[in-house]
Scaffold this active site. Structure first.
Site, PDB file in Angstrom:
ATOM      1  N   HIS A  38      51.802  33.106  85.487  1.00  0.00           N
ATOM      2  CA  HIS A  38      52.369  33.095  86.837  1.00  0.00           C
ATOM      3  C   HIS A  38      53.538  34.072  86.967  1.00  0.00           C
ATOM      4  CE1 HIS A  38      50.897  29.517  89.319  1.00  0.00           C
ATOM      5  NE2 HIS A  38      50.047  29.627  88.301  1.00  0.00           N
ATOM      6  N   GLU A 107      45.813  33.815  92.741  1.00  0.00           N
ATOM      7  CA  GLU A 107      46.473  33.148  93.860  1.00  0.00           C
ATOM      8  C   GLU A 107      47.450  34.113  94.518  1.00  0.00           C
ATOM      9  OE1 GLU A 107      47.598  31.721  90.699  1.00  0.00           O
ATOM     10  OE2 GLU A 107      45.849  30.460  90.377  1.00  0.00           O
TER      11      GLU A 107
END
Length: 321
Positions: A38, A107
């Site tokens: 991330h 994402e």
């Protein structure tokens, strides 16, 4: 017997702590480990997002047995697939053959930072398929030049290649991703225990390949504290993947989940220290046909007690599934 893994969740701990956690997971007897990749945490309360690949390199040197895996890396926007291939080959060498490359379509939360826009899901999946093809070509050795629909690669070559390239896993949530996983992947990755995903994966060529799931848990002797922590840091997961892939930042997730109640989270995530409740949460993955399940202990500062409890109580109980 299903294999039980441990998740180094980069959104909830710093790099040195994450390496210490996976060392503890190896010592506790977990069968494998996975690492999120991330640039942002889901919620501000999680508070971290170190560079996963540096953490993985350190983990490879700090451990000796436990397999390592990205869960998952998006090879299409923030990273170019040629760079992902180089990173994965290096990790396979550093880990002595213990690395698996988990890939997904990504994402908006993490990919928006490079300012390239966030395409619709069908485009993201087409980019993922092309990226996997590029990575496979580079794993094969020799010079690669590629001019495709989404990517260009010019005279690329991996100079340090392992004898066996890392297996490639593909994250799935629908028919198109299952098709990509079945045709191009060595294993399938999912975050929900849906048997229909595995059926689709098999229909597209996945029969006999490993299938890896993931389950958040929140161990704490004080169940109320566990529920509060799970609600504070993990309520975002109730949004569903089609929603979660689109929201661009932690403030968006905070707004989208403002009406999620602690009891809603407690219904979806096993909380407390009741071993039976945790075992029953894993069972749907086993019944659906998953061969591996990676657990996520919620709360970066609550890993060591969880690992101790898992070693003595949880893992022995899960071995009977």
């Amino acid at each position: 017997m299903v294999q039980i893994g441990y998740t180094m969740m980069t959104e909830q701990a710093g790099p040195r702590a994450l390496v210490g956690h996976v060392v503890g997971a190896e010592r506790a007897g977990f069968d494998f480990s996975v690492t999120s990749d991330h640039y942002f945490p889901w919620l501000d309360s999680q508070g971290h997002a170190p560079y996963a690949w540096s953490v993985l390199g350190a983990a490879a040197q700090a451990t000796t047995r436990i397999p390592l895996m990205t869960y998952v890396t998006c090879p299409t926007t923030r990273y170019h697939p040629a760079v992902v291939a180089q990173k994965a080959a290096t990790m396979q060498l550093l880990s002595g053959g213990r690395f698996r490359l988990g890939l997904g379509s990504g994402e908006n939360l993490n990919e928006h930072v490079v300012g390239a826009g966030w395409p619709a899901s069908p485009v993201r999946l087409d980019k993922l398929a092309e990226a996997i093809e590029i990575i496979r070509k580079l794993f094969g050795g020799g010079e690669v030049t590629h001019h495709g629909t989404h990517f260009d690669v010019v005279h690329a070559r991996l100079w340090d290649l392992p004898d066996e390239p890392p297996p490639i896993g593909v994250a799935v949530s629908g028919e198109r991703s299952c098709e990509i996983a079945g045709k191009l992947g060595d294993l399938v990755i999912a975050t929900e225990p849906k048997a229909e995903l595995l059926t689709s994966f098999d229909r597209h060529g996945g029969t006999g390949k490993p299938r890896v799931g993931q389950l958040p848990v929140c161990y704490d002797p004080d169940r109320d504290a566990a529920v509060a922590r799970a609600h504070d840091q993990f309520r975002w997961m109730l949004g569903g993947w089609q929603v979660n892939s689109e929201i661009p930042g932690p403030h968006g997730f905070a707004g989208a989940t403002r009406y999620v109640r602690p009891e809603d989270v407690a219904e979806a995530i096993p909380c407390g220290d009741d071993v039976g409740r945790f075992v029953e949460a894993v069972r749907p993955y086993v019944d659906a046909g998953f061969t591996e399940v990676a657990l996520v202990q919620i709360g970066g500062g609550h890993q060591e007690p969880f690992l101790d409890w898992a070693e003595t109580k949880l893992l022995p109980a899960l071995r009977n599934l």
